[in-house]
Design a protein around this motif. Structure first.
Motif, PDB file in Angstrom:
ATOM      1  N   VAL A   1       0.916  -1.101   0.125  1.00  0.00           N
ATOM      2  CA  VAL A   1       0.053   0.214   0.016  1.00  0.00           C
ATOM      3  C   VAL A   1       0.881   1.263   0.024  1.00  0.00           C
ATOM      4  CG1 VAL A   1      -1.645   1.219   1.248  1.00  0.00           C
ATOM      5  CG2 VAL A   1      -2.073  -1.127   1.208  1.00  0.00           C
ATOM      6  N   VAL A   2       2.079   1.113   0.708  1.00  0.00           N
ATOM      7  CA  VAL A   2       2.751   2.397   0.711  1.00  0.00           C
ATOM      8  C   VAL A   2       3.665   2.709  -0.426  1.00  0.00           C
ATOM      9  CG1 VAL A   2       5.166   3.176   1.934  1.00  0.00           C
ATOM     10  CG2 VAL A   2       3.264   2.132   3.357  1.00  0.00           C
ATOM     11  N   GLU A   3       4.055   1.529  -1.128  1.00  0.00           N
ATOM     12  CA  GLU A   3       4.723   1.807  -2.280  1.00  0.00           C
ATOM     13  C   GLU A   3       3.821   2.304  -3.215  1.00  0.00           C
ATOM     14  OE1 GLU A   3       6.290  -1.928  -3.022  1.00  0.00           O
ATOM     15  OE2 GLU A   3       8.050  -1.986  -1.495  1.00  0.00           O
ATOM     16  N   GLN A   4       2.305   1.793  -3.573  1.00  0.00           N
ATOM     17  CA  GLN A   4       1.604   2.235  -4.436  1.00  0.00           C
ATOM     18  C   GLN A   4       1.199   3.734  -4.322  1.00  0.00           C
ATOM     19  OE1 GLN A   4      -1.235  -0.233  -6.002  1.00  0.00           O
ATOM     20  NE2 GLN A   4      -0.254  -2.263  -5.542  1.00  0.00           N
ATOM     21  N   LEU A   5       1.200   4.165  -3.124  1.00  0.00           N
ATOM     22  CA  LEU A   5       0.704   5.631  -2.843  1.00  0.00           C
ATOM     23  C   LEU A   5       1.612   6.225  -3.085  1.00  0.00           C
ATOM     24  CD1 LEU A   5      -1.308   5.129   0.494  1.00  0.00           C
ATOM     25  CD2 LEU A   5      -2.286   5.667  -1.509  1.00  0.00           C
ATOM     26  N   LEU A   6       2.899   5.894  -2.944  1.00  0.00           N
ATOM     27  CA  LEU A   6       4.009   6.650  -3.093  1.00  0.00           C
ATOM     28  C   LEU A   6       4.228   7.028  -4.611  1.00  0.00           C
ATOM     29  CD1 LEU A   6       6.693   5.523  -0.505  1.00  0.00           C
ATOM     30  CD2 LEU A   6       6.033   8.009  -0.516  1.00  0.00           C
ATOM     31  N   ALA A   7       3.961   5.760  -5.390  1.00  0.00           N
ATOM     32  CA  ALA A   7       4.097   5.900  -6.812  1.00  0.00           C
ATOM     33  C   ALA A   7       3.115   6.664  -7.489  1.00  0.00           C
ATOM     34  CB  ALA A   7       4.033   4.320  -7.275  1.00  0.00           C
ATOM     35  N   ALA A   8       1.928   6.918  -6.947  1.00  0.00           N
ATOM     36  CA  ALA A   8       0.801   7.632  -7.431  1.00  0.00           C
ATOM     37  C   ALA A   8       0.836   9.202  -6.738  1.00  0.00           C
ATOM     38  CB  ALA A   8      -0.458   7.322  -6.743  1.00  0.00           C
ATOM     39  N   GLY A   9       2.086   9.629  -6.190  1.00  0.00           N
ATOM     40  CA  GLY A   9       2.481  10.921  -5.876  1.00  0.00           C
ATOM     41  C   GLY A   9       2.119  11.502  -4.519  1.00  0.00           C
ATOM     42  N   GLU A  10       1.490  10.423  -3.807  1.00  0.00           N
ATOM     43  CA  GLU A  10       0.823  10.540  -2.408  1.00  0.00           C
ATOM     44  C   GLU A  10       2.095  10.948  -1.345  1.00  0.00           C
ATOM     45  OE1 GLU A  10      -2.963  10.723  -0.165  1.00  0.00           O
ATOM     46  OE2 GLU A  10      -2.159  11.051  -1.973  1.00  0.00           O
ATOM     47  N   SER A  11       2.037  11.755  -0.379  1.00  0.00           N
ATOM     48  CA  SER A  11       2.785  11.821   0.691  1.00  0.00           C
ATOM     49  C   SER A  11       2.254  10.768   1.732  1.00  0.00           C
ATOM     50  CB  SER A  11       2.828  13.270   1.262  1.00  0.00           C
ATOM     51  OG  SER A  11       3.595  13.229   2.554  1.00  0.00           O
ATOM     52  N   VAL A  12       3.248  10.043   2.188  1.00  0.00           N
ATOM     53  CA  VAL A  12       2.788   8.986   3.146  1.00  0.00           C
ATOM     54  C   VAL A  12       3.484   8.835   4.654  1.00  0.00           C
ATOM     55  CG1 VAL A  12       2.736   6.283   3.287  1.00  0.00           C
ATOM     56  CG2 VAL A  12       2.337   7.593   1.312  1.00  0.00           C
ATOM     57  N   ARG A  13       2.664   8.711   5.493  1.00  0.00           N
ATOM     58  CA  ARG A  13       3.151   8.805   6.716  1.00  0.00           C
ATOM     59  C   ARG A  13       3.013   7.268   7.563  1.00  0.00           C
ATOM     60  NH1 ARG A  13       0.293  14.062   9.539  1.00  0.00           N
ATOM     61  NH2 ARG A  13       1.172  15.540   8.177  1.00  0.00           N
ATOM     62  N   VAL A  14       3.964   6.878   8.147  1.00  0.00           N
ATOM     63  CA  VAL A  14       3.791   5.507   8.682  1.00  0.00           C
ATOM     64  C   VAL A  14       4.408   5.277  10.131  1.00  0.00           C
ATOM     65  CG1 VAL A  14       4.139   4.251   6.365  1.00  0.00           C
ATOM     66  CG2 VAL A  14       6.023   4.478   8.027  1.00  0.00           C
TER      67      VAL A  14
END
Length: 239
Positions: free
Chosen positions: A16-29
């Motif tokens: 999920v993290v990888e796909q969101l990053l690939a879509a240009g999303e900023s991700v916090r975990v």
């Protein structure tokens, strides 16, 4: 946009993290142990990792983590070990969902925040009138006694249905229910159903983790898709 992902150290959460990053999303975990992300993911400028036990964080800390987020994704689950299945915390997923929702409600400003919970087809959506056979019900009763994580999954979804429900103006929730999880290298055709089309116990289907991650990421990124499944518990199967 910014998404908070918990359970990012798991096999599906990482995807999920990888796909969101690939879509240009900023991700916090928020993770207890920093997951084995790919080198590219680890160095991604839009990834922000907090190493902590979510259940031990203060209310103020959680509120800070959801502040500014447009979505929160929970892929939390119990490790498939003796301690993970039978040890503490018994209500890891439920308690995390409750505290995250409380943090969102506290930060409520403007548009609602999407909350996507990864769950299981073994969890009935009784609110949608789902039923199972007597034989399957007997097996599920045994599982509830022997496997606390199953009860945890049920209670986490029930919290969203019954406590958050239809009245929250701050939270737009969806519970994603994959069937038997398998590993595949790439996204493949899959279908989404409102309810299971086969028995989770006696005729389980297959769902690749990367397809689950793709559907979850699309719920985060696509407002129309999220609105379609809002306050529902869609089931995902590989084609």
């Amino acid at each position: 946009m910014t998404t908070l992902v918990v359970g990012a150290s798991g096999a599906t959460g990482r995807l999920v993290v990888e796909q969101l990053l690939a879509a240009g999303e900023s991700v916090r975990v928020i993770v207890r142990v920093v997951p084995a992300f790919s080198e590219e993911t680890q160095k991604h400028p839009n990834l922000h990792v907090t190493q902590a036990n979510l259940l031990e964080m203060t209310d103020a800390q959680l509120q800070a983590h959801v502040s500014g987020c447009s979505a929160v994704v929970s892929c939390l689950g119990h490790n498939l070990t003796f301690k993970g299945l039978l040890g503490q915390p018994r209500r890891l997923v439920t308690d995390a969902v409750r505290r995250l929702c409380q943090a969102i409600e506290h930060q409520s400003l403007g548009a609602p925040i999407k909350f996507v919970l990864m769950n299981t087809t073994g969890n009935q959506n009784k609110g949608a009138g789902e039923t199972i056979s007597g034989k399957e019900a007997c097996v599920m009763s045994v599982l509830r006694c022997l496997l606390p994580p199953h009860v945890d999954n049920e209670q986490a979804a029930a919290f969203l249905q019954n406590e958050v429900g239809h009245s929250s103006k701050a939270i737009q929730w969806v519970v994603v229910r994959p069937d038997g999880l398998i590993d595949e290298q790439a996204v493949s055709p899959y279908k989404i159903y409102p309810s299971p089309i086969r028995s989770a116990i006696f005729d389980a289907g297959k769902t690749s983790r990367i397809n689950v991650a793709h559907f979850i990421s699309q719920l985060v990124l696509n407002d129309e898709l999220c609105a379609q499944w809002q306050e529902k518990m869609p089931v995902i199967y590989n084609v």
